[in-house]
Motif scaffolding. Sequence first.
Motif, PDB file in Angstrom:
ATOM      1  N   LEU A 285      -4.826  -6.325   3.055  1.00  0.00           N
ATOM      2  CA  LEU A 285      -5.262  -5.738   1.228  1.00  0.00           C
ATOM      3  C   LEU A 285      -4.384  -6.965   0.880  1.00  0.00           C
ATOM      4  O   LEU A 285      -3.685  -7.295   1.407  1.00  0.00           O
ATOM      5  CB  LEU A 285      -4.822  -4.214   0.973  1.00  0.00           C
ATOM      6  N   CYS A 313      -5.387  -2.628  -5.837  1.00  0.00           N
ATOM      7  CA  CYS A 313      -4.528  -3.490  -5.525  1.00  0.00           C
ATOM      8  C   CYS A 313      -3.060  -4.381  -5.837  1.00  0.00           C
ATOM      9  O   CYS A 313      -4.589  -5.421  -6.580  1.00  0.00           O
ATOM     10  CB  CYS A 313      -4.839  -3.956  -4.282  1.00  0.00           C
ATOM     11  N   PRO A 318      -1.063   0.171  -4.941  1.00  0.00           N
ATOM     12  CA  PRO A 318      -2.216   0.127  -5.451  1.00  0.00           C
ATOM     13  C   PRO A 318      -1.903   1.073  -7.142  1.00  0.00           C
ATOM     14  O   PRO A 318      -1.419   2.179  -6.737  1.00  0.00           O
ATOM     15  CB  PRO A 318      -2.599   1.833  -4.928  1.00  0.00           C
TER      16      PRO A 318
END
Length: 333
Positions: A285, A313, A318
């Motif tokens: 991520l 993200c 998040p």
Amino acid sequence: MTPGRAEARLRAVRAAMDEEGLDALVLRPSPDFRFLGGEESRGTPDGAAFLVVTRDTIAATADPAVLVPEGARRVGVDAEMRVRELFGLAIEAELVPASAVLAPLRLRKEPHEIAAIGRAALRAEEVLRQARELAWFGATERAMAATLRMLALESGCEEVLSLRVAAGEHTARPAHLPGARVINPGDALLVSLCGRWDGYCAEVARVFAVAEPPEDFEAMYSVVLAAHGAALAAARPPAPAADVARAVGEVIDGSGYGRFAAARTGRGVGLGPDEGPRLSEGTPLAPGMTFCLEPAIYVPELFGARVADVVACTDTGPVVLTSGPPALHVLER
């Protein structure tokens, strides 16, 4: 898209084309087409022009073969290209998916894209918020889906990509299409909307109960909410995307509902409704990635629950681009 952004994207695409050994890209109207600023035109076959990118030019045309360089060996074609379009290209070269070049470049969104995806998510959520004020008793799934579609279009939705209304035992069917089932008191209700607003896609799903929840439904729904929270805690760059799915699985498995968990936990959203990152894969991520988080449990013949929200993200973790899934809402009418 501003000229500066368009030029930067084009430079990145051409550099990736060089790495993949591609002499040209041929795109039909699709997320990749829109990524490079393609605009639909009703004056060409099928209502839209192709977009051709070479090392020297980028242009729309009804006949891509005219713009593909003579002697081209490898040409990237749109992943959404139709069979008759492929046969009609008349390009004497090896045809390979253009996604090898474009998918990595589309993974991380620019700030203006994240803002647009956030606006789309909020509009989808607002449609489902309005759904709580509708009269559900005695209506059919199909009739309520038609009403929600109208609300979505009134909100500025350019295209409704999927719309689900499932009641009672139908909530346990992941691919259920709204039908003639009448919605009654005591039914669980699952409603989801995926659409495109201002070019960007978002999906939101919410769960309701009609008059009163079925037995054991609230307990099952609480597990889905806990899985959603665990997924957010795991969605911190540079963790692998698969860690998010693993966190969901651990919560649902620990609750005893493991064999009823949905196979998919989430997928990327942006210009398209289903793109990278996929939460079942090991892609790290990174800030700028956006995905639809969608934990779900489906108990056959009884009921199911699925919540879906769009998540971005960032460097600090998040960010849910909607208000997030609420406690179970009981519809009064």
